[in-house]
Design a protein around this motif. Sequence first.
Motif: not given
Length: 131
Positions: A18-23, A68-79
């Motif tokens: 599963l992939k969780l997102s946090c905007e 695995t944790i990561g951040i997409d700065n362009a989308k202000n979203t952490m995964y």
Amino acid sequence: QVQLAESGGGSVQAGGSLKLSCEASGYNYRSFCMGWFRQVPGKKREGVAAIDSDGMTTYADSVKGRFTIGIDNAKNTMYLQMNSLKPEDTAMYYCAAHRIVSFSAFMELGTGEGRDGLDAWGQGTLVTVSS
């Protein structure tokens, strides 16, 4: 005011992913920590993984090599990418954010009673892993 919104929870069989997102919105800190915590009813909240604004990461021993944790700065979203899921990963997962502190401090603040220790929390998303 910082607001966090999780998504991506659900039910999966053991071994699945599963992939969780946090905007995040309204977040003005140049330097920050963000992370994931999880909680099972009747048990203390547990720190799962965290990432800071420099891209440094930390993981709980129980999830190392699987999450695995990561951040997409362009989308202000952490995964949080969760692979090889186990029934013991079943919990409500919460994302949280705070001004920059050490990872140990971030985890300690996030696992305390209540939610006042960290600047912002999401509403939670349920992950259920069946055997």
